[in-house]
Scaffold this active site. Structure first.
Site, PDB file in Angstrom:
ATOM      1  N   LYS A  28      15.385 -77.816 -26.896  1.00  0.00           N
ATOM      2  CA  LYS A  28      14.502 -77.106 -27.824  1.00  0.00           C
ATOM      3  C   LYS A  28      13.837 -78.006 -28.852  1.00  0.00           C
ATOM      4  CE  LYS A  28      16.975 -72.806 -26.911  1.00  0.00           C
ATOM      5  NZ  LYS A  28      16.003 -72.197 -25.985  1.00  0.00           N
ATOM      6  N   ASP A  55      27.706 -77.031 -27.692  1.00  0.00           N
ATOM      7  CA  ASP A  55      26.379 -76.737 -27.164  1.00  0.00           C
ATOM      8  C   ASP A  55      25.465 -76.473 -28.351  1.00  0.00           C
ATOM      9  OD1 ASP A  55      24.059 -75.639 -26.128  1.00  0.00           O
ATOM     10  OD2 ASP A  55      25.089 -74.523 -24.550  1.00  0.00           O
ATOM     11  N   TYR A 108      26.212 -68.763 -23.993  1.00  0.00           N
ATOM     12  CA  TYR A 108      25.421 -69.103 -22.814  1.00  0.00           C
ATOM     13  C   TYR A 108      25.188 -70.603 -22.794  1.00  0.00           C
ATOM     14  CZ  TYR A 108      21.410 -69.221 -19.610  1.00  0.00           C
ATOM     15  OH  TYR A 108      20.557 -69.495 -18.575  1.00  0.00           O
TER      16      TYR A 108
END
Length: 425
Positions: free
Chosen positions: A264, A236, A142
């Protein structure tokens, strides 16, 4: 009517599904979500007064634990100075310098507001720098909800993707190519079939189908194919950056991408994202170059302050050794409990990230996750929740530990898991 049900009904009247991000709605496990009032350390305080041991960790950013004092103090101090300036700050430079000093592939960095923004921007840079349109992504990885990334698999390795969400035009994803995660031969086939591939996007350690590590040679093979074909390799690391190691997954796996995306941990729990990499690529981003990307709140002072505090704290401690020990103890305890009760369980781990799969063998792709016993996961999830342990509410999500998860919390979790998987449970 329980307080959670009442709150959910209230929320559903004003928000789609009653939530602002789909997984929070508990659709993957059924039942009603826990509405959280506050959090401290590794515990969540629910609106109904219950206290839960938390393994969501905000889905990754709270590596120091909720409400960590260095972050709280940094945000407090930044708030007094102002919340948004629309002008550059020294703090942005310092956060970028921290990141570049830590991550092997970084020479320049651009701060944005989310992981989705980071991946969308990295794709634009790869396309702009190469003059090509197509890119490869992997099933189960994702990269945010940008249109080009929201696709489902076709019938073969060389099949173009089709939209997996209404509102995503077929034309937007006609340049998105799909391959199974960990299948290097499928990527090689795509390169043989298409001579206009700008980039390969991959989570070096997949964290959006549970925790799925790369097979030996997989990332090295992607690096080689990109070099041979003039494509940009993009890691990613929104989840893994500063989470699995100080230098991210690329440090421990020994493969250097051309571009990397972050989020994050680098925001300490506040909204942030970043992308960066080779100087020749990043120098093409406006205003240094012609590839346009901008953001009113990019480099937000509060998020930057929180991120700098998080990274400075991590750099000044033996955090990763502590997290490795805690993650290893939890994984071992869960495996032993499942073995004792004759329950097939695969625990896959990298540092403080864990994937739990009720399956016999290794889980190496989204197909393996789909084949795991998701009904058992749902039952165990709710038994743990009733016992005060809050896992991410989906077998496709990763568990996160923090420095606040000590031996007592690990022992308590293993004991609760033992009860949850026992036949009489």
């Amino acid at each position: 009517m329980s307080p959670e049900t009442s709150l959910l009904k209230r929320a559903e009247r004003v928000m789609p599904g009653g939530v602002n991000s789909p997984v929070r709605a508990f659709r993957g496990v059924g039942g009603e979500p826990v509405f959280v009032r506050a959090a401290e350390g590794c515990y969540l305080q629910a609106e109904d007064g219950r206290r839960y041991l938390d393994f969501i960790g905000g889905y990754g950013p709270h590596i120091l634990g909720h409400g960590a004092e260095p972050i709280a103090q940094a945000v407090h101090d930044a708030l007094r100075r102002g919340t948004a300036f629309g002008a550059p700050t020294i703090a942005e430079i310092e956060l970028a310098e921290q990141m570049i000093a830590a991550v092997p592939s970084l020479e320049m960095v651009r701060l944005v507001n989310s992981g989705t923004e980071a991946t969308m921007s990295a794709l634009r840079v790869a396309r702009g720098a190469t003059g090509r349109s197509k890119f490869v992504k992997f099933e189960g990885c994702y990269h945010g909800h940008g249109d080009a990334f929201l696709i489902a698999a076709g019938s073969g390795a060389a099949t173009l993707g089709v939209p997996s969400s209404p509102g995503v035009p077929a034309a937007v994803v006609e340049d998105t190519l799909l391959a199974p995660f960990n299948d290097l031969s499928a990527v090689a086939m795509l390169f043989e079939a298409h001579d206009d591939i700008a980039a390969v996007f991959v989570e070096p350690i997949a964290g959006n189908m549970g925790l799925v590590p790369p097979r030996e040679g997989f990332l090295e093979g992607l690096r080689r194919l990109c070099d041979e074909r003039g494509a940009v390799l993009v890691f990613d690391e929104v989840m893994t950056g500063f989470r699995v190691a100080w230098g991210g997954a690329q440090e421990i796996l020994g493969v250097t991408p051309d571009l990397t995306t972050f989020g994050k941990v680098i925001g300490g729990g506040l909204p942030i994202g970043a992308y960066g990499g080779r100087r020749d690529l990043m120098s093409q981003v406006a205003p240094a170059g012609p590839i346009y990307q901008a953001g009113t709140l990019s480099g937000n002072p509060l998020a930057v302050a929180a991120g700098r505090a998080a990274l400075s704290t991590l750099a000044g401690t033996d955090a990763y050794e502590i997290l490795e020990a805690a993650g290893g103890a939890l994984a071992s305890g869960l495996r032993e409990s499942a073995r004792r009760h004759g329950v097939p369980l695969r625990v896959q781990r990298q540092g403080s990230m864990l994937g739990l799969f009720f399956a016999e063998g290794p889980v190496e792709s989204i197909a393996d996750v789909d084949a795991s016993d998701r009904d058992r996961f749902q039952r165990v999830f709710h038994r743990l929740l009733a016992d005060g342990i809050h896992l991410p509410p989906s077998p496709y999500e990763t568990l996160f530990l923090s420095l606040a998860h000590g031996p007592e919390e690990i022992e308590r979790t293993v004991e609760a898991f033992d009860r949850a998987v026992a036949p009489e449970a």
